[in-house]
Design a protein around this motif. Structure first.
Motif, PDB file in Angstrom:
ATOM      1  N   PRO A  12       0.818  -1.075   0.104  1.00 31.28           N
ATOM      2  CA  PRO A  12      -0.175   0.045  -0.026  1.00 31.28           C
ATOM      3  C   PRO A  12       0.846   1.477   0.185  1.00 31.28           C
ATOM      4  N   GLU A  13       2.063   1.225   0.629  1.00 31.47           N
ATOM      5  CA  GLU A  13       2.797   2.412   0.798  1.00 31.47           C
ATOM      6  C   GLU A  13       3.455   2.848  -0.469  1.00 31.47           C
ATOM      7  N   VAL A  14       3.647   1.900  -1.313  1.00 34.40           N
ATOM      8  CA  VAL A  14       4.060   2.084  -2.703  1.00 34.40           C
ATOM      9  C   VAL A  14       3.106   2.401  -3.581  1.00 34.40           C
ATOM     10  N   LEU A  15       1.794   1.899  -3.595  1.00 36.22           N
ATOM     11  CA  LEU A  15       0.767   2.579  -4.391  1.00 36.22           C
ATOM     12  C   LEU A  15       0.398   3.825  -4.213  1.00 36.22           C
ATOM     13  N   GLU A  16       0.643   4.202  -2.980  1.00 33.13           N
ATOM     14  CA  GLU A  16       0.178   5.765  -2.450  1.00 33.13           C
ATOM     15  C   GLU A  16       1.318   6.663  -2.959  1.00 33.13           C
ATOM     16  N   TYR A  17       2.552   6.270  -2.941  1.00 34.92           N
ATOM     17  CA  TYR A  17       3.602   7.053  -3.476  1.00 34.92           C
ATOM     18  C   TYR A  17       3.324   7.055  -4.977  1.00 34.92           C
ATOM     19  N   ARG A  18       3.139   5.926  -5.744  1.00 35.91           N
ATOM     20  CA  ARG A  18       2.676   5.917  -7.215  1.00 35.91           C
ATOM     21  C   ARG A  18       1.824   7.108  -7.481  1.00 35.91           C
ATOM     22  N   ASP A  19       0.789   7.178  -6.911  1.00 36.22           N
ATOM     23  CA  ASP A  19      -0.648   7.904  -7.087  1.00 36.22           C
ATOM     24  C   ASP A  19      -0.250   9.414  -6.819  1.00 36.22           C
ATOM     25  N   ARG A  20       0.588   9.698  -5.794  1.00 46.44           N
ATOM     26  CA  ARG A  20       0.939  10.966  -5.464  1.00 46.44           C
ATOM     27  C   ARG A  20       1.756  11.738  -6.481  1.00 46.44           C
ATOM     28  N   THR A  21       2.856  10.568  -7.022  1.00 48.39           N
ATOM     29  CA  THR A  21       3.915  11.207  -7.897  1.00 48.39           C
ATOM     30  C   THR A  21       3.157  11.573  -9.344  1.00 48.39           C
ATOM     31  N   VAL A  22       2.300  10.792  -9.828  1.00 47.92           N
ATOM     32  CA  VAL A  22       1.407  10.966 -10.854  1.00 47.92           C
ATOM     33  C   VAL A  22       0.790  12.194 -10.842  1.00 47.92           C
ATOM     34  N   ALA A  23       0.207  12.395  -9.664  1.00 47.51           N
ATOM     35  CA  ALA A  23      -0.577  13.773  -9.565  1.00 47.51           C
ATOM     36  C   ALA A  23       0.106  14.991  -9.503  1.00 47.51           C
ATOM     37  N   GLU A  24       1.308  14.722  -8.658  1.00 42.58           N
ATOM     38  CA  GLU A  24       2.429  16.052  -8.686  1.00 42.58           C
ATOM     39  C   GLU A  24       2.904  16.476  -9.897  1.00 42.58           C
ATOM     40  N   HIS A  25       3.160  15.440 -10.755  1.00 46.24           N
ATOM     41  CA  HIS A  25       3.682  15.982 -12.278  1.00 46.24           C
ATOM     42  C   HIS A  25       2.673  16.011 -13.165  1.00 46.24           C
ATOM     43  N   GLY A  26       1.433  15.758 -12.876  1.00 47.53           N
ATOM     44  CA  GLY A  26       0.538  15.887 -14.030  1.00 47.53           C
ATOM     45  C   GLY A  26       0.557  14.803 -15.187  1.00 47.53           C
ATOM     46  N   LEU A  27       0.839  13.440 -14.700  1.00 48.82           N
ATOM     47  CA  LEU A  27       1.055  12.516 -15.664  1.00 48.82           C
ATOM     48  C   LEU A  27       0.125  11.764 -15.657  1.00 48.82           C
ATOM     49  N   ARG A  28      -0.166  10.794 -17.097  1.00 50.36           N
ATOM     50  CA  ARG A  28      -1.129   9.941 -17.266  1.00 50.36           C
ATOM     51  C   ARG A  28      -0.722   8.532 -17.038  1.00 50.36           C
ATOM     52  N   LEU A  29      -1.351   7.907 -16.294  1.00 52.69           N
ATOM     53  CA  LEU A  29      -1.094   6.602 -15.771  1.00 52.69           C
ATOM     54  C   LEU A  29      -2.108   5.495 -16.230  1.00 52.69           C
TER      55      LEU A  29
END
Length: 313
Positions: free
Chosen positions: A83-100
């Protein structure tokens, strides 16, 4: 943001510019990202929230700054990720405005397209969702964070690794890469896996993380966690099938050297709570992170190569 050129170190009047080994690795990776942007139409970056994919994304951001990264991200979610890694993934995607793009192993199981393995691990089940996503999205270049020091099958791969129309890897089709000249030519339906970190070591990755002050999921640093012993590794309890009755759970001070499916990724005993402590620990280690903590690589001598031939990372 520091550019590759501005990070050159002056060493004397006869050699006014000399790159450190980290600068040289960074420069090579940036060149690879830009080469792919120029050669391919629909590249994608495999991003799991693990340290290698985090460094890879950081390099991509540098390669195209101040413009945005011209690639989307792809994650194959096993349903047993930390879960810690998925939270980091989603936070990073939102921070940089990326498409996942997320390819879900659980969805394939729910539809009956994949079956659970008796041992509960889903890591080998990632191949079909990955190859389907590549085909459906028509990705022609797929960035991966694999490094040659991790495992002998990965040591065989070139930076540009051709995959056929079924995403399969044939070591005999590897192309020469002299003088950092990369051949991205491929037939319709084929694609190329690209490994910007090929020449990095685990220690290089951690030293670069420290130099660039890159944030990581806290799972990479020592913390207290309930774990149980199986096949010589400390595994985290979960719905995937652990622990058994004869596998007592105990709380230990551990950290993770690599992060994947929690059913096959083991923790190591560690008191390294800082980057400097982790670097010191890695420098003294005689085992790669996959060799020490990945159960799926212990199935056979050729476990990784067999999976790669089928389309795995």
């Amino acid at each position: 943001m520091t550019t590759v050129a501005s990070s050159a170190r002056a060493t004397g009047p006869e050699t006014p510019y000399a790159l450190s080994h980290l600068d040289a690795l960074e420069s090579e990776a940036v060149h690879i990202f830009r080469e792919v942007a120029g050669e391919f139409e629909r590249p994608v970056i495999l991003f799991s929230g693990g340290k290698d994919s985090i460094v890879m994304l950081h390099l991509a951001l540098k390669a195209f700054a101040p413009a945005p990264v011209p690639f989307s991200l792809l994650h194959v979610d096993t349903g047993h990720n930390f879960p810690e890694v998925l939270e980091y993934r989603d936070r990073t995607v939102a921070e940089h405005g990326l498409r996942l793009h997320v390819a879900s192993v659980q969805e394939y199981i729910d539809r009956g397209d994949l079956r659970e393995r008796p041992d509960g691990t889903r890591n080998p089940l990632q191949t079909v969702p990955l190859t389907d996503a590549i085909r459906e999205q028509r990705f022609d270049a797929v960035f991966g964070g694999g490094r040659r020091d991790e495992e002998k099958a990965r040591a065989k791969e070139r930076v540009f690794s051709l995959r056929d129309a079924f995403s399969q890897w044939d070591p005999r089709r590897q192309r020469p890469e002299l003088w950092q000249l990369y051949n991205g030519r491929h037939a319709p339906g084929e694609h190329v896996r690209v490994f910007p970190l090929s020449n990095w070591t685990e220690l290089d990755v951690w030293q670069y993380i420290a130099r660039e002050s890159i944030a990581l999921p806290q799972i990479y640093f020592a913390h207290r966690r309930p774990v149980f012993r199986r096949s010589g590794m400390w595994l985290t309890a979960g719905e995937w099938g652990g622990p058994h009755e004869d596998e007592p759970v105990e709380t230990r001070l551990v950290r993770y050297r690599t992060v994947g499916d929690m059913s096959c990724t083991g923790a190591v005993d560690s008191d390294a709570t800082t980057l400097d402590a982790v670097i010191t620990e890695i420098a003294a280690s005689r085992l790669t992170e996959r060799g020490a903590t990945r159960a799926d690589d212990k199935l056979s001598e050729a476990a990784m190569e067999d999976r790669k031939r089928e389309g795995y990372f």
